[in-house]
Structure formats: C-alpha cells, structure tokens
Design a protein around this motif. Structure first.
Motif: not given
Length: 109
Positions: A56, A58-59, A61, A66-68, A70, A78-80
């Motif tokens: 995982t 985290v960009k 944070p 923010m972007e995660i 996984v 990719q979660y934005k």
C-alpha cells in the motif's frame, strides 16, 4: 660542433578523430541517466511493487490530491481523494497519535 637531435611527434597510435571525445561524453551521459532512473525507482519504492505480494502506497498524504495505491497479488487498485470522501454520518471511536519516531498509536475511547 654537435648537431641537436630533433624529436618528432609519433601520431601513429593516437586517435586523431575530433569527435571521439563526444563519444566519451555520450557514455558518461548514459551512465548518469541510468543512475537517475535507479535512484527514482528506489525513492518511489517501486521495488516493493515488483517483489512484494501486498503493498500500500499513499501519495500526498493529508492533501486534497491524496492518492492510495494498493497491490494485492497481481491486481493493482488506485484510489483518489475527492471533496466528499470525508463527509457522512458516524461516531468518534478513538484518537490516533503520531509519536516523535514516526509511529502512530490508536487509542480507542
């Protein structure tokens, strides 16, 4: 009277091509470019994405963009972050504290 001996310059084994120095500069530039790419891969922890099964990242944070990312097995999700991501109904269940050494401790209420 003795005559002085003349010394001549022997250029037989020397490369007289003026562009041969440019080839050496190209080699140096290529080594520098490869070193930069390796440094970027290490800095962005991309080696984890290639070797680990679950990762995982985290960009940015805590910021609006923010972007995660996984990775589970071979699947990458990719979660934005968005404006409404932190909204909704709920109740407070505890507090998280960040220690001086970077660890985060969760304390339930």
């Amino acid at each position: 009277m003795k005559r002085a001996k003349r010394h001549t310059l022997d250029l037989e084994g020397v490369d007289t091509d003026p562009l041969s120095g440019m080839a050496n500069l190209f080699d140096v530039a290529m080594v520098f470019a490869v070193a930069l790419m390796v440094a970027m891969v290490i800095n962005f922890r991309m080696t984890d994405m290639l070797t680990e099964d679950e990762v995982t990242i985290v960009k940015n944070p805590g910021r609006q963009d923010m972007e995660i990312v996984v990775k589970k097995g071979r699947e990458i999700t990719q979660y934005k972050g968005s404006e409404d991501a932190g909204q909704g109904k709920g109740r407070r269940i505890g507090v998280a504290y960040e220690l001086e050494d970077g660890r985060i401790i969760y304390v339930p209420e």
